[in-house]
Design an enzyme around this catalytic site. Structure first.
Site, PDB file in Angstrom:
ATOM      1  N   TRP A 330       0.842  -1.220   0.000  1.00  0.00           N
ATOM      2  CA  TRP A 330       0.000   0.000   0.000  1.00  0.00           C
ATOM      3  C   TRP A 330       0.865   1.253   0.000  1.00  0.00           C
ATOM      4  CZ3 TRP A 330      -1.809   2.693   4.957  1.00  0.00           C
ATOM      5  CH2 TRP A 330      -0.888   2.503   5.999  1.00  0.00           C
ATOM      6  N   ASP A 331       2.149   1.084   0.315  1.00  0.00           N
ATOM      7  CA  ASP A 331       3.098   2.202   0.338  1.00  0.00           C
ATOM      8  C   ASP A 331       2.986   3.047  -0.935  1.00  0.00           C
ATOM      9  OD1 ASP A 331       3.889   0.044   2.002  1.00  0.00           O
ATOM     10  OD2 ASP A 331       5.965   0.705   2.057  1.00  0.00           O
ATOM     11  N   GLU A 472       0.489  -2.549  12.748  1.00  0.00           N
ATOM     12  CA  GLU A 472       0.524  -4.016  12.603  1.00  0.00           C
ATOM     13  C   GLU A 472       0.780  -4.767  13.905  1.00  0.00           C
ATOM     14  OE1 GLU A 472       3.578  -4.106   9.615  1.00  0.00           O
ATOM     15  OE2 GLU A 472       2.122  -4.361   7.999  1.00  0.00           O
ATOM     16  N   LYS A 586       2.667   0.678  16.341  1.00  0.00           N
ATOM     17  CA  LYS A 586       3.845   0.664  15.478  1.00  0.00           C
ATOM     18  C   LYS A 586       3.967   1.943  14.645  1.00  0.00           C
ATOM     19  CE  LYS A 586       5.984  -2.079  11.827  1.00  0.00           C
ATOM     20  NZ  LYS A 586       5.788  -3.148  10.858  1.00  0.00           N
ATOM     21  N   GLN A 587       2.833   2.376  14.084  1.00  0.00           N
ATOM     22  CA  GLN A 587       2.897   3.480  13.115  1.00  0.00           C
ATOM     23  C   GLN A 587       1.568   4.223  13.080  1.00  0.00           C
ATOM     24  OE1 GLN A 587       3.305   0.064  10.297  1.00  0.00           O
ATOM     25  NE2 GLN A 587       2.620   1.577   8.804  1.00  0.00           N
TER      26      GLN A 587
HETATM   27  O1  IFM Z   1       3.629  -1.464   4.146  1.00  0.00           O
HETATM   28  C1  IFM Z   1       4.516  -1.400   5.199  1.00  0.00           C
HETATM   29  C2  IFM Z   1       3.776  -1.634   6.477  1.00  0.00           C
HETATM   30  O2  IFM Z   1       2.804  -0.659   6.686  1.00  0.00           O
HETATM   31  C3  IFM Z   1       4.729  -1.651   7.643  1.00  0.00           C
HETATM   32  N1  IFM Z   1       5.714  -2.664   7.445  1.00  0.00           N
HETATM   33  C4  IFM Z   1       6.505  -2.470   6.216  1.00  0.00           C
HETATM   34  C5  IFM Z   1       5.608  -2.417   5.002  1.00  0.00           C
HETATM   35  C6  IFM Z   1       6.440  -2.131   3.743  1.00  0.00           C
HETATM   36  O3  IFM Z   1       6.994  -0.854   3.796  1.00  0.00           O
END
Ligand code: IFM
Length: 733
Positions: A330-331, A472, A586-587
């Site tokens: 999805w990046d 995640e 995580k993010q």
């Molecule tokens: O898409 C990301 C995910 O959101 C977090 N782990 C790494 C992936 C690839 O960059």
């Protein structure tokens, strides 16, 4: 144009940085990426010519992209003694990247038995011809000596889950050599040809044909002080290319290119780059550190963009190697696409067409799990097959693969694809995006969400249970607000797109509706949209809960979590991770949602949530800091945003990023963070918004920035935007 702030340089040899510099000094052209390694490096130093969209599986290991044999290989010996990094200690060494022209330079000197040996090289992966890499390599010695150059194609490849190439064959004639091989899984031909030109007469040229590698050993009676130069034109072709014969094509390209000559080829390459920067550069006055970091981020995006193809998109680690299986996440849509949409719509279109091209793969994945519609691959390869394994992380303590749910539960991927398609249509106004498969993708994604969702009778609403959101670390949660919001967006978009087609293209509409038999589902999608559960801000605290019962989890600090860690590489999420039962994320998750839908939430809601989630975010993904920067700008706090902007913009310059998830190597470049740097600068600090073709700019420049200048294209019209603290100028070009 001033050429200050266009060069990245390291002025000394640092053995421990070889892998990092391989990423940092990468050159590429979308078709292939050549890591920033020295010409004499071998697989131990992670040399790679990474190819876009050509994958292979070795035995039952992870499927990953191919690295082509290394046509740049060149080493040097003086009076029989080899002088090669990293084994030989240099006297001086520098490596640099001219990001204006995408050229890699190195200069190294060694002390020989008789004085000094100076080596120089310059190379580029051609932006004018996607199959070409060109090298100019020269040396000077202080005293007359017998010098041997070994140069050719090194087929002893670095692979993470290889080997991938078999049945090597070679072809050799006077100036050209070629190595070709077949991939193990799909029998694809990979061919690399290398033609050489020298500015001297060699005493002797010997060919060393080692089947997977072919080298020329060139012996020169070298005079003191004279510069001996070789130029090489290296051509790479694969069965993915539209040519009759892959090896012939490589051979011919390499030979013709040398006839054109290195300088002429360089000129053509430079012209492409000059044109690219003329529209894509973002200038920051008053902050050199930010300027170079941002430009470098844009360089990274440009070198990996599929300028040449709409059958491939940008992998999460670009073309820096085989990390993350060379897969598209999805990046691309959520972090990289905006840069291309505003500066190079053709690349944006290619990226989105890749999702059209892989729709069949998404349909198969939905079916595999018992759903309907299109469930896009979390880690997408060439036909949309999902490379994400059910055991994507290895436990550091037991060395056992851990069951992870990224593949089956990160359903937001289908909504991210829809978001990307809609943005592409909305910003360009190009209806062909919908007509050429985009509408079909959008409708199939909406159908997938209808089949994935649950109707809760007692609450009379549709809910989305058992998912993983962007954070995640928390798996299999219910009603993740980001996922729900994106699903709601997908449903709305699907209905809107259906209406647009029905009104403007009735025939195409009928054909599509029949083709995918979606008439009844469209009614169901409408019903779902009208009765969909979207978590709302709490009326008092204004906080939005990341998922059901998130606030009931242990609320501890990041420092506390770090104290609980037993191994620096241990995975924080999953069933037993240190973060799993806590509110540490995580993010960016809620903050990402608020940023995407900023107009739907009050400033108070955005501020309260930024402040709540920020101390609880690890930024364990490079996707995270830019989002905190963007929302901080939106709530008018650019000083909060600035460090996050710098973090995202300099991730591949500093090399400070996570290198392992469990025991698995995840290093490489970070294109999502690079795209995030553009977003933070232009959409964040610049405050750019475009609504129905109308440009709005609400700047929030950081203290140091005197001026921010950039160009954008909206509905085929270019604009030049200049922002200072005093005024905003928007010129039509
Ligand atoms: O898409 C990301 C995910 O959101 C977090 N782990 C790494 C992936 C690839 O960059």
């Amino acid at each position: 144009m001033s050429r200050v702030n266009w060069t990245i340089e390291e002025g000394r040899f640092q053995k421990e940085q070889i892998i990092n510099f391989g990423n940092k000094f990468m050159t590429a052209n979308g078709y292939m990426g050549f890591r920033g390694t020295m010409e004499e490096y071998r697989k131990e130093q992670f040399v790679a010519c990474n190819l876009l969209g050509v994958y292979d599986q070795h035995e039952d290991l992870w499927r990953e992209p191919i690295n082509a044999p290394n046509g740049l290989y060149t080493s040097i010996a003086v009076d029989g003694k080899e002088y090669s990094l990293p084994e030989s200690e240099p006297i001086t060494h520098s490596q640099s990247l001219d990001i204006y022209h995408a050229e890699h330079h190195r200069k190294t000197s060694f002390l020989t038995n008789d004085g000094k040996l100076m080596i120089k090289s310059e190379r580029f992966v051609s932006a004018a011809d996607e199959h070409l890499i060109c090298l100019k390599y020269s040396f000077v010695i202080e005293n007359k000596s017998m010098v041997t150059l070994t140069t050719g194609i090194d087929g002893d490849n670095w692979d993470i889950n290889g080997p991938h190439l078999y049945h090597h064959t070679s072809q050799i004639n006077k100036d050209t050599i070629l190595v070709s091989a077949l991939t193990g899984e799909l029998n694809k031909t990979i061919a690399v040809a290398d033609t050489i030109d020298c500015n001297f007469d060699a005493k002797k040229v010997e060919i060393m044909d080692q089947s997977s590698s072919v080298f020329r050993k060139i012996t020169i009676e070298a005079e003191a002080g004279k510069e001996y130069i070789i130029t090489k034109t290296i051509a790479v072709y694969t069965s993915n290319d539209d040519v009759e014969n892959v090896t012939d094509a490589a051979w011919r390209k390499s030979e013709t290119a040398i006839q054109v000559g290195y300088e002429k080829l360089k000129e053509k390459h430079r012209t492409v780059w000059e044109n690219r920067w003329a529209t894509s550069d973002v200038e920051i006055e008053g902050d050199d550190e930010a300027q170079i970091a941002l430009r470098y981020s844009l360089y990274q995006l440009q070198i990996i963009a599929p300028h040449h193809s709409d059958k491939a998109s940008i992998p999460a680690r670009g073309l820096s190697g085989q990390t993350y299986k060379g897969a598209v996440f999805w990046d691309t849509e959520m972090f990289m696409l905006p840069f291309f949409l505003y500066t190079e719509p053709k690349v944006a279109r290619n990226i989105m067409q890749y999702r059209v091209h892989t729709l069949e793969g998404a349909r198969k994945k939905a079916e595999e799990y018992g759903f309907r519609g299109a469930f896009y691959a979390w880690e997408s390869q060439e036909n949309g097959q999902d490379a994400c394994s059910d055991f994507n992380i290895t436990d550091v303590f037991t060395n056992r693969p851990m069951r992870t749910y990224f593949r089956d539960k990160q359903v937001h991927i289908s909504a991210d694809v829809v978001y990307g398609l809609w943005q592409a249509f909305f910003l360009t106004g190009d209806e062909s995006i919908l007509l050429d498969g985009g509408a079909e993708v959008i409708l199939e994604c909406a159908r997938f969400f209808y089949s994935y969702s649950h109707y809760k009778s007692e609450k009379q609403r549709f809910e989305v249970i058992d998912v993983i959101g962007p954070d995640e670390y928390h798996e299999r949660v219910y009603n993740n607000a980001y996922t729900n919001k994106m699903i709601e967006f997908t449903l709305t978009t699907a209905l809107k797109v259906a209406d647009i087609l029905k009104e403007k293209y009735p025939q195409e509409y009928e054909t599509l509706i029949d083709k995918i038999a979606i008439k009844d589902d469209l009614k169901a999608i409408k019903q779902m949209k009208e009765n969909f559960y979207m978590p709302q801000p709490d009326s008092e605290t204004k906080l939005i809960e990341q998922f059901d019962d998130y606030f009931k989890l242990e609320d501890c600090s990041l420092e506390e979590i770090k104290k609980r860690i037993l191994d620096p590489k241990e995975y924080w999420g999953g069933a037993y991770g240190v973060a799993s039962d806590t509110q540490i994320i995580k993010q960016a998750d809620i903050v990402l949602m608020l940023n995407l839908f900023k107009d739907e939430y009050s400033q108070e809601v955005k501020k309260k949530n930024w402040e709540y989630y920020e101390p609880r975010t690890e930024h364990g993904s490079s996707l995270s800091p830019c989002i905190y920067a963007l929302l901080a700008c939106d709530i008018g706090n650019q000083e909060w945003a600035y460090p996050y902007f710098m973090k995202t913009a300099s991730v591949d310059l500093t090399g400070e990023s996570k290198q392992f998830a469990g025991t698995i190597y995840i290093g490489g470049t970070h294109p999502a963070a690079n795209g995030g740097a553009w977003m933070a600068a232009v959409l964040g600090f610049g405050g750019l918004k475009v609504n129905e073709g109308e440009i709005q700019v609400t700047p929030r420049l950081p203290k140091k920035w005197k001026k921010l200048t950039f160009k954008i294209i909206v509905q085929e019209q270019w604009y030049h935007i200049e922002i200072t603290k005093e005024e905003i100028k928007i010129h039509k070009l």
